[in-house]
Scaffold this motif. Structure first.
Motif, PDB file in Angstrom:
ATOM      1  N   ALA A 105      55.607  51.087  42.496  1.00  0.00           N
ATOM      2  CA  ALA A 105      54.854  51.233  43.740  1.00  0.00           C
ATOM      3  C   ALA A 105      53.769  50.177  43.755  1.00  0.00           C
ATOM      4  CB  ALA A 105      54.247  52.624  43.849  1.00  0.00           C
ATOM      5  N   GLY A 106      53.337  49.839  44.938  1.00  0.00           N
ATOM      6  CA  GLY A 106      52.266  48.852  45.023  1.00  0.00           C
ATOM      7  C   GLY A 106      51.886  48.565  46.461  1.00  0.00           C
ATOM      8  N   THR A 107      50.996  47.613  46.607  1.00  0.00           N
ATOM      9  CA  THR A 107      50.546  47.169  47.917  1.00  0.00           C
ATOM     10  C   THR A 107      50.566  45.649  47.936  1.00  0.00           C
ATOM     11  OG1 THR A 107      49.115  49.095  48.172  1.00  0.00           O
ATOM     12  CG2 THR A 107      48.654  47.208  49.589  1.00  0.00           C
ATOM     13  N   ALA A 108      51.224  45.102  48.925  1.00  0.00           N
ATOM     14  CA  ALA A 108      51.230  43.656  49.133  1.00  0.00           C
ATOM     15  C   ALA A 108      50.244  43.359  50.253  1.00  0.00           C
ATOM     16  CB  ALA A 108      52.628  43.190  49.508  1.00  0.00           C
ATOM     17  N   LYS A 109      49.376  42.372  50.021  1.00  0.00           N
ATOM     18  CA  LYS A 109      48.382  42.001  51.026  1.00  0.00           C
ATOM     19  C   LYS A 109      48.382  40.489  51.186  1.00  0.00           C
ATOM     20  CE  LYS A 109      45.127  45.690  49.918  1.00  0.00           C
ATOM     21  NZ  LYS A 109      43.755  45.984  49.489  1.00  0.00           N
ATOM     22  N   THR A 110      48.286  40.042  52.425  1.00  0.00           N
ATOM     23  CA  THR A 110      48.151  38.615  52.701  1.00  0.00           C
ATOM     24  C   THR A 110      47.666  38.423  54.127  1.00  0.00           C
ATOM     25  OG1 THR A 110      49.210  36.450  52.451  1.00  0.00           O
ATOM     26  CG2 THR A 110      50.545  38.216  53.441  1.00  0.00           C
ATOM     27  N   PHE A 111      47.544  37.177  54.544  1.00  0.00           N
ATOM     28  CA  PHE A 111      47.118  36.897  55.909  1.00  0.00           C
ATOM     29  C   PHE A 111      47.752  35.599  56.384  1.00  0.00           C
ATOM     30  CE2 PHE A 111      44.375  34.058  53.681  1.00  0.00           C
ATOM     31  CZ  PHE A 111      44.073  33.039  54.576  1.00  0.00           C
ATOM     32  N   THR A 112      47.709  35.414  57.661  1.00  0.00           N
ATOM     33  CA  THR A 112      48.082  34.157  58.289  1.00  0.00           C
ATOM     34  C   THR A 112      47.132  33.961  59.463  1.00  0.00           C
ATOM     35  OG1 THR A 112      49.931  32.869  59.177  1.00  0.00           O
ATOM     36  CG2 THR A 112      49.813  35.183  59.813  1.00  0.00           C
ATOM     37  N   SER A 113      47.164  32.816  60.085  1.00  0.00           N
ATOM     38  CA  SER A 113      46.251  32.595  61.200  1.00  0.00           C
ATOM     39  C   SER A 113      46.943  31.783  62.280  1.00  0.00           C
ATOM     40  CB  SER A 113      44.977  31.900  60.736  1.00  0.00           C
ATOM     41  OG  SER A 113      45.267  30.623  60.227  1.00  0.00           O
ATOM     42  N   ASP A 129      54.464  34.061  66.365  1.00  0.00           N
ATOM     43  CA  ASP A 129      54.885  33.303  65.193  1.00  0.00           C
ATOM     44  C   ASP A 129      54.068  33.712  63.966  1.00  0.00           C
ATOM     45  OD1 ASP A 129      56.413  31.088  63.911  1.00  0.00           O
ATOM     46  OD2 ASP A 129      54.381  30.283  63.665  1.00  0.00           O
ATOM     47  N   ALA A 130      52.781  33.914  64.142  1.00  0.00           N
ATOM     48  CA  ALA A 130      51.926  34.337  63.030  1.00  0.00           C
ATOM     49  C   ALA A 130      52.359  35.707  62.514  1.00  0.00           C
ATOM     50  CB  ALA A 130      50.467  34.368  63.463  1.00  0.00           C
ATOM     51  N   GLN A 131      52.699  36.603  63.419  1.00  0.00           N
ATOM     52  CA  GLN A 131      53.160  37.939  63.023  1.00  0.00           C
ATOM     53  C   GLN A 131      54.468  37.837  62.237  1.00  0.00           C
ATOM     54  OE1 GLN A 131      55.936  39.906  64.571  1.00  0.00           O
ATOM     55  NE2 GLN A 131      55.463  41.216  62.852  1.00  0.00           N
TER      56      GLN A 131
END
Length: 151
Positions: A105-113, A129-131
């Motif tokens: 189990a875990g959590t993946a986190k990131t971002f884009t702009s 596109d960012a989504q």
């Protein structure tokens, strides 16, 4: 010199994750994915299936829940937002179907702009596109975590 390094890795028990006996091989075609019934959920599920293969008889069940948030990243002197960050987090659990035991189990986190300086249509296209990029990045992080969970 490079050959000597490869021999040293072989001697210490190193097995490539995507090699014949690697952890990724145990996941290929073995993971049934359940994700939210949203565009993002579909995209993350589809990318994981693309990476791990189509499932005929699953050994594992992967359940994903996810959330996203849009935050202003740049504001000009007139107070208009010109760039937005799209942050995302995906919680996942992997269960062995035969035993019902949670394997990982875990959590993946990131971002884009994306930029919000063009027309309305251009900004909407950039947001879509960012989504999509966010969903792909989260899926890649989850697959990497799954491989680590089985090592």
């Amino acid at each position: 010199m490079a050959l000597l390094g490869l021999l040293a890795l072989g001697g210490c028990g190193f097995v490539p994750a995507y090699g014949t006996n690697g952890a990724a091989a145990a996941l290929l075609g073995q993971v049934a994915v359940t994700a939210p019934d949203t565009v993002s959920g579909f995209q993350i599920r589809q990318h994981i299936v693309d990476r791990l293969g189509t499932v005929k008889r699953p050994r594992y069940a992967l359940a994903i829940s996810m959330g996203q948030d849009r935050v202003a990243a740049a504001i000009n002197s007139e107070g208009d937002t010109t760039r937005l960050n799209l942050t995302g987090a995906a919680d996942w659990t992997l269960v062995d179907i035969a035993t019902g035991v949670q394997v990982g189990a875990g959590t993946a986190k990131t971002f884009t702009s994306y930029s919000a300086t063009g027309s309305t249509v251009a900004t909407q296209a950039a947001a879509s596109d960012a989504q999509r990029r966010l969903s792909i990045a989260l899926a890649d992080l989850i697959v990497s975590d799954l491989i680590l969970a089985l090592q």
